[in-house]
Write a protein that holds these residues in place. Structure first.
Motif, PDB file in Angstrom:
ATOM      1  N   PRO A 162      21.363  16.399  28.157  1.00 50.78           N
ATOM      2  CA  PRO A 162      20.025  16.109  28.500  1.00 50.78           C
ATOM      3  C   PRO A 162      19.413  14.557  28.331  1.00 50.78           C
ATOM      4  CG  PRO A 162      20.112  18.068  27.690  1.00 50.78           C
ATOM      5  CD  PRO A 162      21.374  17.408  27.031  1.00 50.78           C
ATOM      6  N   GLU A 163      18.898  14.104  29.233  1.00 50.41           N
ATOM      7  CA  GLU A 163      18.140  12.884  28.888  1.00 50.41           C
ATOM      8  C   GLU A 163      16.777  12.876  28.364  1.00 50.41           C
ATOM      9  OE1 GLU A 163      17.152   8.494  31.434  1.00 50.41           O
ATOM     10  OE2 GLU A 163      17.278  10.681  32.498  1.00 50.41           O
ATOM     11  N   TYR A 164      16.218  14.163  28.500  1.00 47.42           N
ATOM     12  CA  TYR A 164      14.835  14.570  27.785  1.00 47.42           C
ATOM     13  C   TYR A 164      14.850  15.735  27.158  1.00 47.42           C
ATOM     14  CZ  TYR A 164      12.826  10.454  30.338  1.00 47.42           C
ATOM     15  OH  TYR A 164      12.584   9.094  31.202  1.00 47.42           O
ATOM     16  N   ARG A 281      25.552  15.249  32.832  1.00 50.34           N
ATOM     17  CA  ARG A 281      24.225  14.830  32.376  1.00 50.34           C
ATOM     18  C   ARG A 281      22.957  15.360  33.050  1.00 50.34           C
ATOM     19  NH1 ARG A 281      24.008   8.434  32.336  1.00 50.34           N
ATOM     20  NH2 ARG A 281      24.617   8.859  34.681  1.00 50.34           N
ATOM     21  N   VAL A 282      22.205  15.729  32.568  1.00 49.49           N
ATOM     22  CA  VAL A 282      21.092  16.612  33.110  1.00 49.49           C
ATOM     23  C   VAL A 282      19.802  15.944  32.708  1.00 49.49           C
ATOM     24  CG1 VAL A 282      22.391  18.776  33.409  1.00 49.49           C
ATOM     25  CG2 VAL A 282      20.907  18.403  31.328  1.00 49.49           C
ATOM     26  N   ALA A 303      11.735  26.389  36.723  1.00 44.99           N
ATOM     27  CA  ALA A 303      10.658  26.008  37.852  1.00 44.99           C
ATOM     28  C   ALA A 303       9.520  25.159  37.183  1.00 44.99           C
ATOM     29  CB  ALA A 303      10.060  27.095  38.574  1.00 44.99           C
ATOM     30  N   LYS A 304       9.319  25.454  36.103  1.00 46.94           N
ATOM     31  CA  LYS A 304       8.106  24.387  35.484  1.00 46.94           C
ATOM     32  C   LYS A 304       8.479  23.315  34.991  1.00 46.94           C
ATOM     33  CE  LYS A 304       3.765  24.157  34.298  1.00 46.94           C
ATOM     34  NZ  LYS A 304       2.459  23.897  35.270  1.00 46.94           N
ATOM     35  N   PHE A 305       9.589  23.366  34.267  1.00 52.57           N
ATOM     36  CA  PHE A 305      10.021  22.366  33.358  1.00 52.57           C
ATOM     37  C   PHE A 305      11.141  21.713  33.712  1.00 52.57           C
ATOM     38  CE2 PHE A 305       7.053  24.806  30.580  1.00 52.57           C
ATOM     39  CZ  PHE A 305       6.313  23.717  30.430  1.00 52.57           C
ATOM     40  N   GLN A 306      11.876  22.314  34.702  1.00 51.70           N
ATOM     41  CA  GLN A 306      13.351  21.791  34.909  1.00 51.70           C
ATOM     42  C   GLN A 306      14.372  21.878  33.851  1.00 51.70           C
ATOM     43  OE1 GLN A 306      10.561  19.363  36.370  1.00 51.70           O
ATOM     44  NE2 GLN A 306      10.399  21.508  37.416  1.00 51.70           N
ATOM     45  N   CYS A 307      14.362  22.562  32.974  1.00 53.30           N
ATOM     46  CA  CYS A 307      15.017  22.710  31.969  1.00 53.30           C
ATOM     47  C   CYS A 307      16.334  23.366  32.461  1.00 53.30           C
ATOM     48  CB  CYS A 307      14.784  23.800  30.963  1.00 53.30           C
ATOM     49  SG  CYS A 307      12.915  23.764  30.484  1.00 53.30           S
ATOM     50  N   THR A 308      17.392  22.803  31.860  1.00 50.68           N
ATOM     51  CA  THR A 308      18.807  23.320  31.817  1.00 50.68           C
ATOM     52  C   THR A 308      19.463  23.828  30.677  1.00 50.68           C
ATOM     53  OG1 THR A 308      19.620  21.738  33.627  1.00 50.68           O
ATOM     54  CG2 THR A 308      21.238  22.593  32.490  1.00 50.68           C
TER      55      THR A 308
END
Length: 373
Positions: A162-164, A281-282, A303-308
């Motif tokens: 993840p980038e964030y 990479r997400v 849906a809310k935070f686009q978590c992977t």
């Protein structure tokens, strides 16, 4: 009146002085002179890339890997728990710690109902990372492990970078009867905010066709940013951070791993995944002090935070690294679809070994890339 004020100030100063002395004594007693000397010798070989690992099953594959060669010159150190050898590539390994077992003070795990587990939680991750940065010369941090998956486009065994990162366990729990238009307690003082949204429990009540039955006295939780004090900031002037960005350089280097070939079968078995896992990479990963095995909450977070990846430690590592101005990157392999729903079901125990190994393989490929620039 003036003398009284001076006396109160002196007494306050004495209390602070005693507290500082007591804390210094405790620290000195906990980290011995011998260990401090060993840390000093180790630091002569720095700066290091700090590797932070949450569990034994994510650490053992590294120690068993031919890529890991214990150094003959840098000492093995036990620092408030267990400390593993530094290798010839100047890599530091710090497992999280909770309680030393009476039979073996060098192995750190918690006894709970007869089971043995390494610590899994954000505060231990944060404390370990801070200890790493405080005691050693560290130029960057790489954190790896397994995670639940919230992105149904990916599968078990895929390795995400993840980038964030965000920590989603800090809430303002709203009183029953208030809604999204109502100010939160201490919001006007800047302590809390409605910027990042909320989860309303009534939205997940079974039988919402009846408004009277759909109401839920738990009401809503509002997600909050962390209060931080970066080393580069103004002393005692707080800042807030919700999404913490990984190192731009580290994240860019990770693109070189996206074609890496990873094994699709559990070692020594015929238990295989539908396709070979891949490195992806997400955009976002999410942490919280919760083992998530609920499909609806997984879907909400996606849906809310686009978590992977969804797990417990990475945001804490990210927040400490960010505050100290140290670059970091997290590598998380997906061990299950949180809450189930895939063709493979939610068999974290079945695929945990392949997920852990994949995370290690990617980490061992990534660290050498740091020497390229």
């Amino acid at each position: 009146m003036v003398m009284g004020g001076v006396r109160q100030q002196l007494l306050a100063g004495a209390v602070v002085l005693v507290a500082v002395v007591l804390m210094a004594t405790a620290v000195e007693g906990y980290i011995s002179e011998k260990t401090r000397a060993a840390i000093s010798r180790a630091n002569r070989h720095g700066p290091f890339v700090g590797l932070v690992v949450p569990n034994a099953y994510e650490m053992v594959p590294v120690l068993n890997s031919p890529s890991f060669v214990a150094s003959k010159t840098i000492p093995n150190l036990d620092v408030q728990g267990t400390y593993r050898p530094l290798n010839h590539k100047q890599i530091m390994m710090i497992p999280f710690a909770v309680l030393p077992h009476a039979s073996n003070q060098h192995e750190i795990y918690a006894d709970a109902g007869g089971s043995r587990e390494f610590a899994i939680c954000s505060h231990q991750a944060g404390l370990t990372t801070q200890m790493l940065l405080s005691l050693f010369r560290v130029k960057g941090i790489v954190h790896w492990g397994i995670a639940g998956n919230a992105n149904e486009d990916l599968q078990i065994g895929d390795v995400t970078i993840p980038e964030y990162w965000a920590h989603l366990s800090l809430w303002n729990w709203q009183r029953y009867g208030d809604g999204k238009e109502n100010e939160l307690p201490l919001e006007s003082a800047g302590d809390y905010t409605r910027e990042y949204g909320f989860l309303n429990f009534s939205d997940y009540t079974v039988g919402q066709g009846n408004p009277a039955l759909a109401a839920n006295e738990l009401n809503s939780i509002w997600y909050q940013p962390e209060e931080i004090f970066p080393a580069s900031g103004v002393p005692e002037e707080r800042q807030h951070a919700f999404w913490v960005r990984a190192s731009k350089r580290y994240y860019a280097l990770a693109a070189k791993l996206e074609g890496l070939e990873l094994p699709a079968c559990v070692n020594g078995t015929t238990t295989c995944l539908p396709r070979a896992p891949r490195v992806v990479r997400v955009s976002r990963g999410c942490s919280g002090n919760v083992f998530l095995d609920n499909a609806r909450y997984r879907q909400f977070l996606r849906a809310k935070f686009q978590c992977t990846p969804i797990e417990m430690e990475s945001a804490a590592v990210a927040l400490v690294a960010y505050q100290q101005g140290v670059p970091f990157l997290t590598i998380r392999s997906l061990s299950d679809l949180a809450g189930g729903g895939s063709a493979l079901g939610n068999e974290a125990s079945t695929f945990i070994s392949i997920a852990a190994q994949n995370a290690v393989d990617v980490m061992l490929k990534f660290v050498p890339l740091l020497k390229e620039q």
